[in-house]
Design a protein around this motif. Structure first.
Motif, PDB file in Angstrom:
ATOM      1  N   ASP A 170       0.846  -1.179   0.000  1.00  0.00           N
ATOM      2  CA  ASP A 170       0.000   0.000   0.000  1.00  0.00           C
ATOM      3  C   ASP A 170       0.891   1.243   0.000  1.00  0.00           C
ATOM      4  O   ASP A 170       1.608   1.473   0.980  1.00  0.00           O
ATOM      5  N   PRO A 171       0.910   2.001  -1.099  1.00  0.00           N
ATOM      6  CA  PRO A 171       0.088   1.811  -2.293  1.00  0.00           C
ATOM      7  C   PRO A 171       0.584   0.641  -3.130  1.00  0.00           C
ATOM      8  O   PRO A 171       1.772   0.344  -3.150  1.00  0.00           O
ATOM      9  N   ALA A 172      -0.339  -0.005  -3.795  1.00  0.00           N
ATOM     10  CA  ALA A 172       0.000  -1.160  -4.627  1.00  0.00           C
ATOM     11  C   ALA A 172       0.220  -0.713  -6.065  1.00  0.00           C
ATOM     12  O   ALA A 172      -0.354   0.277  -6.512  1.00  0.00           O
ATOM     13  N   PRO A 173       1.039  -1.447  -6.804  1.00  0.00           N
ATOM     14  CA  PRO A 173       1.228  -1.119  -8.218  1.00  0.00           C
ATOM     15  C   PRO A 173       0.007  -1.500  -9.036  1.00  0.00           C
ATOM     16  O   PRO A 173      -0.844  -2.276  -8.581  1.00  0.00           O
ATOM     17  N   ARG A 174      -0.082  -0.979 -10.219  1.00  0.00           N
ATOM     18  CA  ARG A 174      -1.116  -1.388 -11.166  1.00  0.00           C
ATOM     19  C   ARG A 174      -0.592  -2.625 -11.890  1.00  0.00           C
ATOM     20  O   ARG A 174       0.538  -2.625 -12.394  1.00  0.00           O
TER      21      ARG A 174
END
Length: 219
Positions: A77-81
């Motif tokens: 978090d944040p996670a990649p796309r």
């Protein structure tokens, strides 16, 4: 996210990884920062390098692309796309990967310009990759429709329902704004409300939820 989109390529075939790297590294604003040859290695590399986008082969040894996608999204978090890369468009593995949280998918035979455009698109989270193909996958592999609509359907306003339908057609925020005759900021606010009410991480997950719930009928 920085001005340069940082990418990890995960595929069990070295030639595929090499080809993808060559195409992407030749583009301004794109950089391949790491590679992985198995799903388990992909999880490790992504956790270490924290890229913006991951190109994930759906079928790999040890841990397949579906499980790797789930593990990455559950722990970062944040996670990649994550964009699933596959040989076959009509594949239940691809639909399972989308349900697991992948932002879209690409065919390995896609043209170089389509690859570059897809990476840029998912990096800015502004539209849905290949909406017609997602609709086809939902029609073929989607789970049985529930007898009753989930609670989030009733919580959508009329305008938000319209926005979700336009999202499923692949429209960008700017295109949604133009279609509904509202300002870009208003369209963006409606999209954010749709994501919140559906409990979706991104546009793809919201559209999958719309199909799975029966709110939108694929076909």
């Amino acid at each position: 996210m920085s001005s340069t989109v940082r990418i990890v390529v995960a595929d069990d075939e070295r030639m595929v990884r090499t080809a993808l790297r060559a195409i992407l590294d030749a583009e301004t604003g794109l950089e391949v920062v790491g590679e992985a040859s198995t799903g388990a290695e992909a999880v490790s590399v992504v956790r270490e390098l924290r890229p913006d986008v991951v190109l994930m082969d759906v079928r790999m040894p040890e841990t397949d692309g579906i499980r790797a996608t789930e593990q990455i999204l559950a722990t970062l978090d944040p996670a990649p796309r994550i964009v699933v890369v596959t040989t076959f468009e009509h594949d239940s593995y691809v639909y399972d990967a989308l349900c697991a949280g992948a932002a879209g998918f690409l065919l390995k035979r896609a043209a170089a310009e389509d690859l570059v455009q897809a990476v840029r698109l998912v990096a800015r989270s502004d539209s849905l990759l290949f909406p017609a193909a997602v609709r086809g996958l939902a029609a073929e592999y989607g789970r049985a429709r529930p007898s009753a609509a989930p609670a989030w359907v009733a919580r959508l306003t009329g305008r938000e329902a319209d926005v979700l339908r336009l999202m499923a057609r692949g429209l960008t925020n700017a295109e949604i704004a133009a279609r509904l005759r509202v300002g870009p900021a208003t369209a963006k606010t409606h999209v954010a409300a749709v994501l919140a009410k559906t409990g979706a991480r991104d546009r793809t997950q919201a559209v999958i939820a719309a199909y799975e719930s029966g709110f939108i009928t694929p076909g």
